[in-house]
Design an enzyme around this catalytic site. Structure first.
Site, PDB file in Angstrom:
ATOM      1  N   ILE A 140       2.174  -5.200   8.204  1.00 56.17           N
ATOM      2  CA  ILE A 140       3.605  -4.899   8.302  1.00 56.17           C
ATOM      3  C   ILE A 140       3.821  -3.399   8.123  1.00 56.17           C
ATOM      4  CG2 ILE A 140       5.882  -5.325   7.310  1.00 56.17           C
ATOM      5  CD1 ILE A 140       4.815  -8.019   6.320  1.00 56.17           C
ATOM      6  N   MET A 194       0.845  -1.191   0.000  1.00 53.41           N
ATOM      7  CA  MET A 194       0.000   0.000   0.000  1.00 53.41           C
ATOM      8  C   MET A 194       0.883   1.244   0.000  1.00 53.41           C
ATOM      9  SD  MET A 194      -2.817  -1.093   2.879  1.00 53.41           S
ATOM     10  CE  MET A 194      -1.585  -1.747   4.016  1.00 53.41           C
ATOM     11  N   GLY A 199       1.578   4.255   4.742  1.00 53.28           N
ATOM     12  CA  GLY A 199       2.394   3.411   3.868  1.00 53.28           C
ATOM     13  C   GLY A 199       2.785   2.095   4.510  1.00 53.28           C
ATOM     14  N   SER A 200       2.488   0.972   3.871  1.00 53.55           N
ATOM     15  CA  SER A 200       2.686  -0.292   4.556  1.00 53.55           C
ATOM     16  C   SER A 200       2.418  -1.477   3.633  1.00 53.55           C
ATOM     17  CB  SER A 200       1.756  -0.356   5.771  1.00 53.55           C
ATOM     18  OG  SER A 200       0.462   0.100   5.403  1.00 53.55           O
ATOM     19  N   ARG A 201       2.178  -2.658   4.256  1.00 51.16           N
ATOM     20  CA  ARG A 201       2.002  -3.887   3.486  1.00 51.16           C
ATOM     21  C   ARG A 201       1.205  -4.895   4.305  1.00 51.16           C
ATOM     22  NH1 ARG A 201       7.418  -7.259   1.829  1.00 51.16           N
ATOM     23  NH2 ARG A 201       6.624  -9.350   2.229  1.00 51.16           N
TER      24      ARG A 201
END
Length: 223
Positions: A150, A92, A180-182
């Site tokens: 994450i 993301m 911002g991430s995953r």
């Protein structure tokens, strides 16, 4: 007017207050603050989604892009064994909706938070070294799956709203990651993803896999 997730309201308020202060210092700075405040509101948008309700479907938990599809061992803190499982990693960026959704109907059986580093979430090592919230669930069809929030290079806070023993439905909101991430999804062994690397996803709508329909790995190309 898209709904705003309640977790974002304090941040939007801080940005708005800072913008007023910038206007008092210099008008051009104030307009920069307006842009940043609008971006903050956009980041925390929380639109409704239409989730496929047929059993067996694994629904994507995050908006973004499929960054990686491979086989990997789930986080050790979830006690899911040492066997590698099919894994789908969705990255993301700061412009995606960051509200995360439950991938299947079932029960949350284990949740584990682990502090860590803040490497770029698009890197493979992020799944091992970055701060993460790992969630294991037993689905209504008795499959064990895992999904992991994450933190990334900019992200500094993971918010998870489910608890162990909670019954959940596919598409329900369960948390978010700020800035911002995953999210990684670990599928049952033998189940291949129905998405391709580079494909855009929509949380609560895109189907990642179907545990009732074994099929070969899908390929894709830019057209």
């Amino acid at each position: 007017m898209v709904p705003i997730n309640p977790a974002g309201r304090p941040f939007i308020g801080i940005f708005a207050a800072a913008t007023l202060g910038l206007f008092m210092v210099a008008e051009p700075l104030g307009w920069i603050g307006v842009v940043l405040t609008l971006w903050c509101a956009c980041f925390f948008r929380d639109p409704d989604r239409v989730t496929p309700t047929r059993g067996g479907l694994v629904i994507c938990p995050a908006d973004g892009v499929v960054q990686l599809i491979d086989k990997a061992v789930p986080p050790p803190e979830l006690d899911m064994g040492d066997g590698a499982r099919p894994r789908v990693c969705v990255f993301m960026n700061v412009f995606n909706v960051h509200v995360n959704r439950v991938p299947m109907d079932g029960e949350i059986t284990k949740i584990s938070y682990r502090p860590g580093r803040f490497f770029n979430a698009s890197l493979d090592k992020a799944s091992e070294f970055n701060e993460r919230m790992s969630i294991r669930m037993t689905t209504s069809e008795n499959h064990d799956i895992a999904f992991v929030q994450i933190a990334g290079l900019v992200a500094r806070r993971i918010k998870c709203d489910v608890v162990e023993g909670q019954k959940v439905n596919a598409g329900e909101r369960f948390g978010l990651i700020r800035f911002g991430s995953r999210v990684d999804v670990y599928l049952p062994e033998g189940i291949e993803p129905m998405v391709c690397v580079g494909q855009s996803t929509v949380a609560a709508e895109t189907v990642l896999a179907d545990v009732r329909v074994p099929e070969a790995v899908r390929a894709g190309e830019v057209r």
